[in-house]
Design an enzyme around this catalytic site. Structure first.
Site: not given
Length: 397
Positions: A205, A141, A136, A146-147, A143-144, A13, A194
């Site tokens: 997210d 880390g 992935s 990924s988690s 801010g996109l 995102k 999350e």
């Protein structure tokens, strides 16, 4: 025993507009990136659960019977009001041999998997012996999201494997998606994952990774936009580390110090988000040049506002200058203070101009990806629909 091999994916995102203003009750628009996390699910015939994330150096396996012996204490509250407890997480850390304060990606990924496996199997029935590989296209880390993409993939895979949701991919289809009710269940469990990783996430997210497209977020309420065209962008990671917590605190301090100055700026950012929402929902599948001009103006105005509230950075200024020299428009996305920026690409943006911009950005030490926003959410894939790089990363023959 689970007898099928499945591949599924979920998008990352980006924040299109509304960074930081959203903390103060304003509207933010989050969009799905067509950079995805992929999960391959296969049966494991050795009485084990195996998980591999080569991107973060994770490779673990556990005896299924040992895991099932733990699950009595891992029921979860599906209305989202009950977070994973400290006691539960301490038990999992001890079981997996993870230090109390360990926060490395592989440690958090392990905890999220173990919690979701135990809680889902406690609620929905036994999850069979499985072998999972996750790969992935998203950097961690940055801010996109990924988690969240990881958590959504895990939720979809585990719920499918235990029969809580269907396996909608039919023979001859390249992709398939779950029903709205099933997506809601996937999203609920992904939010729990999350919570393990982030403690108190907003839920944006994982919602973007589940449903895709674009979402409006304001004061805890998440609403999908009616429709969003797929728009090409250049995503750039400046590789400058930043602390979201420090940046958010800095904006709050300025707002308290200069309320008459800062409040109108936040109001204007809110107006940009709402104007952009109206514009996106009114756009045809193939937006006109005039539509792109309006989107570019909103990018430019918002980038100036974000600098005014104190979340700009010389690296982001440089990014905007470089892309502007090639006739392109950019803004930061996320917390700012470094991190990532997005650049809008028109359909008629020449390959030469884009490659020249990427070359100049990489010369600054930045990392670039050409991708799009408005991508679909969590999706099942046939192996034939995936490219060779993805198949190789997932160990598919």
């Amino acid at each position: 025993m689970w007898e099928r091999s499945l591949v599924l994916s979920a998008p990352g995102k980006a924040i299109l507009h509304g960074e930081h203003a959203v903390v103060h009750g304003k509207v933010a628009l989050a969009v799905a990136l067509d950079l995805r996390t992929f999960l391959r699910l296969r049966p494991c015939r050795e009485g084990k659960i195996c998980v591999r994330l080569p991107g973060v150096g994770l490779e673990r396996s556990w005896d299924t019977l040992r895991l099932q012996a733990l699950r009595k204490g891992f029921t979860a509250d599906l209305d989202g009001s009950k977070a994973p407890s400290t006691e539960q997480l301490e038990t999992l850390r001890e079981f997996a041999g993870i230090a109390a304060r360990a926060s490395a990606p592989e440690s958090l990924a392990t905890l999220a998997f173990l919690y979701m496996y135990l809680a889902i199997s406690a609620k929905h029935g036994d999850v069979p012996n499985l072998d999972l590989v996750v790969w992935s296209q998203l950097p961690t880390g940055a801010g996109l999201g990924s988690s969240a993409a990881y958590a959504v993939c895990l939720a979809a895979a585990l719920l499918t494997a235990c029969g809580a949701i269907s396996c909608p991919l039919k023979e001859g289809e390249s992709t398939a998606r779950w029903t709205e009710e099933e997506l809601t269940l996937i999203n609920t469990w992904a939010f729990q994952g999350e919570r393990v990783i982030h403690g108190t996430p907003s839920g944006v997210d994982n919602a973007v990774a589940t449903w895709g497209g674009a979402l409006r977020y304001q004061s805890g309420k998440i609403m999908p936009l009616k429709r969003v065209p797929m728009l090409r962008i250049l995503l750039t990671n400046t590789r400058v580390p930043r602390s979201t917590k420090v940046l958010v605190a800095g904006v709050k301090e300025k707002l308290l110090k200069f309320p008459a100055i800062m409040q109108p700026v936040l109001d204007s950012i809110d107006a940009i988000s709402q104007e952009c929402q109206s514009l996106l929902e009114a756009m045809p599948a193939n937006p006109s040049p005039e539509d792109y001009s309006l989107l570019e103006e909103l990018f430019d105005i918002n980038q100036h506002h974000l600098s005014v509230i104190g979340v700009g950075h010389p690296s982001l200024d440089r990014l905007c200058q470089v892309t502007a020299s090639h006739g392109l428009h950019s803004k930061l996305t996320g917390a700012g203070g470094g991190g990532c920026g997005i650049t809008l690409l028109r359909p008629d943006t020449s390959l030469l101009a884009m490659e020249a911009a990427k070359e100049d950005l990489c010369a600054c030490g930045f990392e670039c990806w050409e991708t799009s926003i408005g991508a679909p959410g969590v999706t099942l894939h046939s192996s034939s629909s995936l490219n060779a790089k993805v198949l190789q990363a997932l160990g598919e023959s």
